[in-house]
Scaffold this motif. Structure first.
Motif, mmCIF file in Angstrom:
data_model
loop_
_atom_site.group_PDB
_atom_site.id
_atom_site.type_symbol
_atom_site.label_atom_id
_atom_site.label_comp_id
_atom_site.label_asym_id
_atom_site.label_seq_id
_atom_site.Cartn_x
_atom_site.Cartn_y
_atom_site.Cartn_z
ATOM 1 N N TYR A 4 8.045 -44.420 -4.286
ATOM 2 C CA TYR A 4 7.220 -45.263 -3.443
ATOM 3 C C TYR A 4 7.965 -46.560 -3.213
ATOM 4 O O TYR A 4 8.306 -47.247 -4.151
ATOM 5 C CB TYR A 4 5.884 -45.579 -4.120
ATOM 6 N N GLN A 39 -1.542 -43.814 1.363
ATOM 7 C CA GLN A 39 -2.441 -43.369 0.296
ATOM 8 C C GLN A 39 -2.419 -44.353 -0.873
ATOM 9 O O GLN A 39 -3.455 -44.683 -1.441
ATOM 10 C CB GLN A 39 -1.954 -41.993 -0.182
ATOM 11 N N THR A 43 -5.525 -46.538 -2.347
ATOM 12 C CA THR A 43 -5.932 -46.420 -3.756
ATOM 13 C C THR A 43 -5.917 -47.785 -4.421
ATOM 14 O O THR A 43 -6.852 -48.149 -5.141
ATOM 15 C CB THR A 43 -4.987 -45.448 -4.497
ATOM 16 N N GLU A 47 -8.848 -50.052 -6.257
ATOM 17 C CA GLU A 47 -8.704 -50.578 -7.627
ATOM 18 C C GLU A 47 -8.866 -52.103 -7.649
ATOM 19 O O GLU A 47 -9.432 -52.661 -8.588
ATOM 20 C CB GLU A 47 -7.352 -50.141 -8.210
ATOM 21 N N GLY A 218 0.096 -30.032 -9.333
ATOM 22 C CA GLY A 218 0.168 -30.899 -10.514
ATOM 23 C C GLY A 218 1.543 -31.045 -11.105
ATOM 24 O O GLY A 218 1.699 -31.559 -12.199
ATOM 25 N N ASP A 307 -4.948 -35.880 2.381
ATOM 26 C CA ASP A 307 -3.899 -35.430 1.462
ATOM 27 C C ASP A 307 -4.494 -34.628 0.330
ATOM 28 O O ASP A 307 -5.497 -35.023 -0.262
ATOM 29 C CB ASP A 307 -3.171 -36.645 0.881
ATOM 30 N N VAL A 308 -3.875 -33.527 0.021
ATOM 31 C CA VAL A 308 -4.345 -32.687 -1.091
ATOM 32 C C VAL A 308 -3.383 -32.805 -2.271
ATOM 33 O O VAL A 308 -3.792 -32.963 -3.407
ATOM 34 C CB VAL A 308 -4.476 -31.216 -0.637
ATOM 35 N N GLY A 309 -2.093 -32.736 -1.987
ATOM 36 C CA GLY A 309 -1.145 -32.852 -3.090
ATOM 37 C C GLY A 309 0.292 -32.794 -2.618
ATOM 38 O O GLY A 309 0.584 -32.482 -1.461
ATOM 39 N N ASN B 184 -1.659 -38.888 -10.719
ATOM 40 C CA ASN B 184 -1.639 -39.295 -9.307
ATOM 41 C C ASN B 184 -2.521 -38.390 -8.444
ATOM 42 O O ASN B 184 -3.197 -38.860 -7.539
ATOM 43 C CB ASN B 184 -0.197 -39.293 -8.790
ATOM 44 N N THR B 185 -2.494 -37.102 -8.767
ATOM 45 C CA THR B 185 -3.347 -36.157 -8.032
ATOM 46 C C THR B 185 -4.813 -36.498 -8.297
ATOM 47 O O THR B 185 -5.647 -36.485 -7.389
ATOM 48 C CB THR B 185 -3.055 -34.711 -8.503
ATOM 49 N N ARG B 187 -6.016 -39.401 -9.110
ATOM 50 C CA ARG B 187 -6.288 -40.656 -8.403
ATOM 51 C C ARG B 187 -6.660 -40.379 -6.950
ATOM 52 O O ARG B 187 -7.617 -40.918 -6.418
ATOM 53 C CB ARG B 187 -4.998 -41.474 -8.371
ATOM 54 N N MET B 188 -5.866 -39.508 -6.316
ATOM 55 C CA MET B 188 -6.109 -39.203 -4.902
ATOM 56 C C MET B 188 -7.435 -38.486 -4.734
ATOM 57 O O MET B 188 -8.190 -38.747 -3.804
ATOM 58 C CB MET B 188 -4.983 -38.326 -4.354
#
Lengths: 318, 208
Positions: A4, A39, A43, A47, A218, A307-309, B184-185, B187-188
């Protein structure tokens, strides 16, 4: 792999209006070009709101929050929602903690079985039972499979015999007709021999060599868990089987494949999952050596893309 | 001055600050069609690109601390559509739209600071509860919306946000382990669920 590109601290400062115009333009450019950055900003924004609501924000940031961040009504609604969420969530009982007021007969029975000696004996017996049971199940499956194979062979032999008998009968009939036309007795001619010829195999063009890789959800981009896809010179097609988390309920998906440097290799939309995975095929020569990032996005009924992953794999050319 | 009056004033002053007496240009269906065509000749693709671009514009104005992001996004498109109607050829529309939006932000900031000067304010402090007062209704709605989630998703959102700072981190780690997903997943997923939940709550509050 490009990480990132914007740090969390910088995103917070951006959201509080503390960056210079050039820095703001840079972050916005990245956010609108790269879904991961967008994304990340969204997020961190949530937060930051949560930190403001819980009071975990330094005074100078709190002031910037109130003068810049809260400028739009939409954001003020987000803060109001965060307050409601914090109230409801912290009033909810912690999941997976259950306390029963007085022990019932079931509890007492369970307590009996949890006494050490009894528990060990039952554990050993259960384990033995499990092993024997598993062996029996495996054996039964094997026998069932062999039986099915034998039945198939038997059925195909019966079908073959029937066909041969039919062919023989047809030949005999035809022979009788020919003899009758010639005025010869059918008994004078020998019965035609029926030869079984194996059917000639049709000539087919050589099939493409395919290599397949399953990607599971994952898996982090770093570390040794990144799967590897070996592509030899004869491979022409790559099939990726992208596993989806069972909790995802999208009916359609979109995938984007990028190189380590962010260069787009493939985009496919409107993909329907098969079971819990999405199959993707692409030409092997589209992939060069290196790390790839596959982004999976879910398409909602209203057409919104979420977004899924992210999935990572390494390509090795041999 | 209420929020709507403030918005009108901002949009009027941002419309064309150099000539406030100039006639206001309005977006006609034809001009909007031409704007869509510039996005993509295929109408379906164009509509999708327009919506994506608009969502980015709304985020952009919100991030920049502008008071009415949706209105500012529409004003940006009005200006771009006007340029197209005037015969300007635009090669990269998304970039062009962002350029127009940046100019509009400068105008808005200038206009806001003029208003503050006139009102004798140094810097306006916004109060998050001033125009969002329905705390009790919001909580009732949230409970109702949580009840509409699947039990897995409800448990996820509660466990993800439960506890104070340290406890929260530990909860999230355990939750990630239990679901077999990277943090991270998780979190999303929590972020998406939260957005969905907030949408449901806003609908419920508006209906109440």
């Amino acid at each position: 792999m490009v990480e990132y590109p914007v740090s969390e601290e910088k995103i917070v400062r951006y959201l509080l209006g503390e960056l210079s115009e050039d820095e703001q333009v840079e972050i916005e450019g990245r956010a609108f070009e790269d879904q991961r950055v967008l994304q990340e900003i969204l997020t961190i924004e949530q937060e930051l709101i949560d930190d403001y609501v819980s009071g975990d924000i330094p005074e100078e940031k709190r002031r910037a929050f109130q003068t810049h961040f809260l400028a739009s009504a939409e954001r003020r609604k987000k803060v109001a929602f965060a307050k409601a969420l914090a109230t409801v969530v912290n009033e909810s009982p912690a999941p997976a903690v259950e306390v029963s007021p007085s022990p019932s007969w079931r509890t007492k029975l369970a307590a009996f079985f949890t006494r050490p000696m009894i528990a060990y004996s039952f554990a050993a017996a259960s384990f033995l039972l499990f092993v024997v049971g598993s062996l029996l199940v495996v054996d039964r499956i094997r026998l069932g499979s062999e039986l099915a194979q034998l039945r198939n062979v038997q059925e195909s032999q019966i079908a073959q015999n029937r066909q041969l008998e039919k062919d023989l009968a047809d030949e005999r009939l035809r022979n009788q007709e020919l003899m009758a036309n010639r005025g010869t007795s059918p008994q004078e001619t020998p019965t035609p021999e029926i030869r079984r010829e194996s059917p000639q195999q049709p000539t087919t063009p050589s099939s493409p060599v395919v290599v397949a890789l399953s990607l599971l959800p994952g898996i982090s981009r770093s570390g040794s868990s990144v799967p590897q896809l070996s592509i030899t010179k004869d491979v022409s097609l790559v099939r990726l089987q992208v596993g989806i988390d069972p909790q995802e309920t999208y009916k359609r998906y979109r995938v984007e494949l990028r190189t380590e440097k962010g260069q787009q290799v493939l985009t496919q939309g409107n993909l329907t999952p098969r079971g819990r995975s999405i199959p993707i095929s692409l030409k092997a020569d589209a992939l060069t050596k290196g790390r790839y990032e596959l982004t999976v996005k879910g398409i909602t009924d209203s057409g919104t893309i979420e977004d899924v992953g992210f999935y990572y794999f390494d390509v090795v050319k041999k | 001055m209420d929020a709507h009056q403030e918005a009108d004033l901002l949009m009027d002053s941002a419309e064309n600050p150099s000539s406030p007496t100039s006639r206001k240009w309005t977006l006609t269906p034809e001009a909007f069609d031409n704007l869509l065509k510039t996005f993509d000749p295929n109408r379906d693709n164009a509509a999708q690109k327009y919506l994506d671009c608009r969502a980015n514009l709304v985020r952009f104005f919100e991030w920049r601390g502008c008071p009415f992001p949706e209105d500012h996004a529409d004003e940006t498109f009005n200006r771009v559509a006007r340029k197209i109607a005037d015969g300007e050829e635009i090669q990269k529309l998304a970039g062009y739209v962002m350029g127009v939006a940046r100019l509009l932000v400068l105008e808005i900031i200038k206009s806001l600071s003029k208003q503050r000067e006139a009102l004798g304010e140094y810097q306006k402090t916004y109060d998050e509860v001033a125009d969002v007062p329905d705390t009790e209704i919001r909580i009732d709605c949230l409970q109702k919306c949580l009840g509409q989630l699947s039990s897995d998703n409800r448990e996820l959102i509660i466990q993800y946000y439960q506890g104070d700072k340290r406890e929260k981190i530990e909860n999230r780690r355990k939750l990630g382990e239990r679901l077999g997903v990277a943090i991270n997943t998780l979190r999303m997923r929590a972020q998406r669920l939260r957005e969905r939940l907030q949408g449901c709550v806003e609908e419920c509050v508006n209906a109440a």
